[in-house]
Design an enzyme around this catalytic site. Structure first.
Site, mmCIF file in Angstrom:
data_model
loop_
_atom_site.group_PDB
_atom_site.id
_atom_site.type_symbol
_atom_site.label_atom_id
_atom_site.label_comp_id
_atom_site.label_asym_id
_atom_site.label_seq_id
_atom_site.Cartn_x
_atom_site.Cartn_y
_atom_site.Cartn_z
ATOM 1 N N THR A 136 -14.214 10.833 4.617
ATOM 2 C CA THR A 136 -12.881 11.104 4.127
ATOM 3 C C THR A 136 -13.011 12.066 2.954
ATOM 4 O OG1 THR A 136 -10.970 10.087 3.046
ATOM 5 C CG2 THR A 136 -13.031 8.898 2.863
ATOM 6 N N LYS B 147 4.665 13.215 -13.939
ATOM 7 C CA LYS B 147 4.999 12.593 -15.228
ATOM 8 C C LYS B 147 5.716 13.633 -16.073
ATOM 9 C CE LYS B 147 0.979 10.230 -13.998
ATOM 10 N NZ LYS B 147 -0.187 10.747 -13.261
ATOM 11 N N TRP C 24 8.399 8.821 -14.799
ATOM 12 C CA TRP C 24 7.611 9.015 -13.587
ATOM 13 C C TRP C 24 8.548 9.391 -12.449
ATOM 14 C CZ3 TRP C 24 2.866 5.546 -12.284
ATOM 15 C CH2 TRP C 24 1.960 5.579 -13.362
ATOM 16 N N GLU D 153 -10.059 4.246 4.604
ATOM 17 C CA GLU D 153 -10.812 3.112 4.069
ATOM 18 C C GLU D 153 -10.400 1.780 4.684
ATOM 19 O OE1 GLU D 153 -9.628 5.615 2.422
ATOM 20 O OE2 GLU D 153 -11.090 6.327 0.958
#
Lengths: 560, 560
Positions: free
Chosen positions: B189, B446, B451, B336
């Site tokens: 990956t 940000k 956020w 994963e």
């Protein structure tokens, strides 16, 4: 052993043990509003179920239950039983599901043998329990299960009543991790001789059984047997192989579940109607009782999918159910196998076949479910070909077979002779992998050097219009070794004798389906056929009865 | 650790390891007549498939492949790849699925890092292979994969051509048992920095992933996403997390499978029509390409069920597909995680809701599939409440998560900090357990202490009629820390500038859905948005491009 690549996990990587608590991570958390129903008296949501499992864990912990303890339950099918199926193993304890249809002596034997330390007793079984209490060697405490207002009972060392205890308990419990090979459940199976034998299943085994069965029920049939929008009601007792493990599947998926208590056919029909049940499983006998119930008369059972196991499903039974709108599928398994081994779903080839052919394959034991490996073996432990002809003992490998009989090393070694679990069933396997159970090894009739399947003979006899129920056994014969003997229940107002039965069977002999030695020379007409505690034909008992009648010249007998 | 009851198995009891070969026991044996199709050139039955897996095992063994060896494949999606997904791990070897969309340098790195000893190379990749061959440090032998008549190629140490070798091999192979924790597959990956990282999955993990995904596909949705009578065609490459593991599920069930080779949208549509495909999975971009294909114009895609993952699914995409008859369901996972973590199937409550609400929940990451445990954590490793509001990093436990990055102890420890796998995704989890991915941690913008989710902003911008595709990234800003920047592709004949976009977003600000700081002050209009090798927005590359354009004052830019 091959030298494969095994990499040690990263520092901190979580080693994920397969534990029963994991089955609560999906459906039961997401389907919070779905209902769990008990008879016509209790109805609550999965949100409440999850809380009650935690409450029960707190109650049991406070009562002294520790990991490794065996906790027994004596109850009919209920929401409380379902809670026990989760909370007890999730504490690391072992759930002993007591077969309350055994004799008090057998129940006593199993409780002492299993080393039960705690027992949850339904109020109906208090007298039974009182009768054996003084001889129980390991039990320390009892809990009362009841639907009545009376919350106490004369049970020794009674902690209290289930509902009162749960109501007072904390609805949160942080279940610990432990070895996935820990025993989660145990129960006893009665053989033909000797004491009941204890089988046991680990957390890993039950999780794998649940996933494979979910795959079977969801994906493998041409119809979805059970998915999230079905309504499930077991009609196989929870004390008998955890109601075939389906409550674990239903809970993992978040399916609506209906628990009927003691099996009263009238109530079963009413619950089926009221709760809109779509999926169940049972033995053929119970289905018969349900269809014959007063409440069932005139009812269209359309949309009800049923898996039939425990005994062979006959064509007559299949067609009678179909005429009422019920879709039956046969399946095969046993106490030793957790139980699911195979199921009679149809493949592409069979689905394209005639209706007659589809029926033929819907009533066989079917093909192994995912992860199960099946083969047939001769007396010398040699594998036989899967040609649909060769008969041998069905032997199995799967991730969920009992790894032995509890504290019975010799019987365990015999069960697992040669590294395959021996079922004691004679079967064929055909080129598609379809298993056809021909008989129990001990029920095969050996006559004049030929083997006759008692199951096959029962199927052919049951096609006679006058026959309501039939059992065939082999009886000792000085000339032929054994001869088949048929025990019959005839329909109201109908009659049949040995001669009439011979007439019925003759065409099958002429067409080559049946050996002429298979025609019973003697039959008995009775009002009821003896059954075992799990509803199977009790052939041991039947043989004893017949021997007695033959000795005394009973009026039940009809001879050619 | 709790002291549970662990009973040693009976003498001879078979310890059943969870091995990939077990997935061939059910559907693939029973559904012998079902087909596996490769483009318009190959079509064979499962009976042949089973034989070819055995033939391949014999070919590889003869070539010197031993348990523990790593065997790499460079191919597009094919029946041969499917055969490799079984035969290689079944030998106890490790299948390395090479991401052929990586650069030659990265491919070289992964092959040396994985210690590939054997490589199966599609003829299309022979030039690529030749370019790196001299720098490969561990490869001993090669095999050629080809659809053409030319059966040789200038590959070093070539054993031969796949089909010729298979034709000459024995169609039987007795696959041995070994430790279920043996590595079965590996692949790499690509992160934002540094070299590709190798993830790896064991036999046990893949078997459990297969069973859980079968349960999801068969049982958990209001419709059956994939059952035995569906037709499956992957549109996520087999080199990318084994096409999400679905080929293992399809093979276990015996489902008809269609492999399309290289993803040519015109061919995909034709295969879909000809083979009557009913179930697929892909990233949103590919679906877009398929629906826009010439062959797709005027086609009613009714009956096509698609799982969408890899990138967030927008409401616009969902509705556009629906208008064409396609039922989309979002799902979430990553390399994963093997990959399946969650899927946006609807519970009883949501199914009863409005169509608008159902759509809202069909495009979220959804709820964890069976056995997966999900939570959100703050920067200090503290769990945050599942209230649908609190945002934190999504962390996971499941039986099929990579236990580390191959030979990267530090990155592995970071991945598994605190015993939970850290996804790098910011998410909320609501009271039903529904995961909503807000952003990649590194893609959150940000600005002025607030956020902003780049995904949310992309979703709102994509609702503008002129927008065909959009990517939003945060760009450094001396005053605000970061400011959002939008990269847009507009539809043919349409136009949009920064001012027009502001007008479009203003109502969302006024309704309180969006902070006013979220309105991009600068956008760029391009003809194509950079993607990673697996079709995701390549935000690293996008940031680099924008920085360059800002420095050079590119004509692509439009500023407020």
């Amino acid at each position: 052993m091959l030298q494969t690549r095994v990499i040690p996990p990263a520092e901190n990587a979580y080693p994920y043990p397969l534990l029963i608590k994991r089955l609560l991570l999906s459906g039961s958390r997401y389907e919070k509003t779905r209902e769990i129903v008990y008879r016509d008296s209790v109805r609550y949501s999965y949100a409440t179920f999850n809380e009650r499992v935690a409450r029960l864990a707190n109650v049991l912990t406070a009562a002294g239950v520790k990991a490794g303890d065996t906790v027994a339950v004596m109850d009919w099918d209920s929401h409380r039983y379902l809670e026990c199926m989760f909370a007890i193993p999730m504490l690391g304890a072992v759930l002993h599901t007591i077969n309350i249809r055994l004799s008090p002596e057998q129940i006593l034997y199993t409780m002492n043998h299993a080393e039960d330390r705690f027992v949850l007793v339904n109020c109906e079984f208090v007298p039974l329990y009182q009768g054996i209490a003084s001889q129980l060697t390991t039990v320390e405490k009892t809990l009362l299960l009841t639907d009545t207002a009376e919350k106490s009972a004369a049970l020794p060392n009674l902690v209290g009543e289930y509902e009162e205890l749960l109501a007072a308990a904390d609805p949160r419990y942080d279940f610990a991790d432990f070895d996935e090979n820990s025993v989660a459940t145990t129960f006893y199976t009665t053989g033909t001789t000797g004491n009941p034998k204890g089988v046991y299943f680990t957390h890993r085994q039950l999780v794998l059984h649940t996933l494979s069965m979910a795959t079977l029920l969801g994906s493998l049939d041409s119809i979805r047997l059970m998915g999230t929008d079905d309504v499930y009601m077991p009609i196989t007792p929870m004390f008998h192989v955890h109601a075939w493990g389906v409550p674990y599947v239903a809970t993992m998926l978040g399916v609506k579940q209906v628990y009927p208590g003691r099996y009263d056919p009238e109530l079963l029909v009413k619950l089926w109607q009221k709760e809109k049940v779509t999926f169940s499983h049972c033995v053929p006998t119970i289905l018969q009782m349900v269809m014959n119930a007063k409440a069932a008369q005139g009812v269209d059972f359309g949309g009800w999918k049923l898996i039939i196991g425990g005994s062979a499903l006959t064509r007559t039974q299949y067609e009678a159910a179909k005429a009422r709108g019920i879709q039956l599928t046969a399946a095969y398994g046993m106490s030793e196998t957790c139980p699911m081994i195979s199921c009679a779903h149809l493949n592409e080839e069979l689905l394209a076949g005639s209706e007659d052919e589809r029926t033929t394959y819907r009533i066989k034991a079917g093909v192994p479910v995912p992860l199960v490996e099946a083969a047939i073996m001769d007396d010398h432990g040699q594998f036989l070909p899967a040609d649909g002809e060769s008969q041998g003992e069905l032997v199995l490998r799967a991730p969920w077979l009992t790894q032995g009989y509890f504290r019975e090393p010799e019987k365990s070694a015999e069960l697992w002779a040669g590294g395959w679990l021996h079922t004691g069933d004679v079967a064929t396997i055909d080129g598609m992998g379809v298993i056809d159970i021909r008989d129990r090894i001990k029920d095969v009739i050996k006559t004049g050097g030929e083997w006759i399947s008692s199951l096959e003979l029962e199927d052919l006899i049951s096609r006679h219009a006058a026959v309501r129920e039939v059992a065939v056994v082999g009886m000792p014969d000085p000339q032929w070794g054994e001869r088949p003997f048929a025990l019959l229940v005839v329909r109201d107002g109908q009659a049949l004798d040995a001669k009439g039965l011979k007439e019925h069977l003759k065409p099958f002999v002429e067409q080559g389906h049946l050996s002429k030695w298979a025609i019973p020379t003697q039959i008995a007409l009775v009002t009821e056929i003896p059954k075992t505690s799990v509803g199977k034909l009790d052939k041991k008992r039947i043989r004893l009865d017949i021997a007695q009648w033959q000795a005394s010249g009973s009026a039940f007998l009809s001879t050619l």
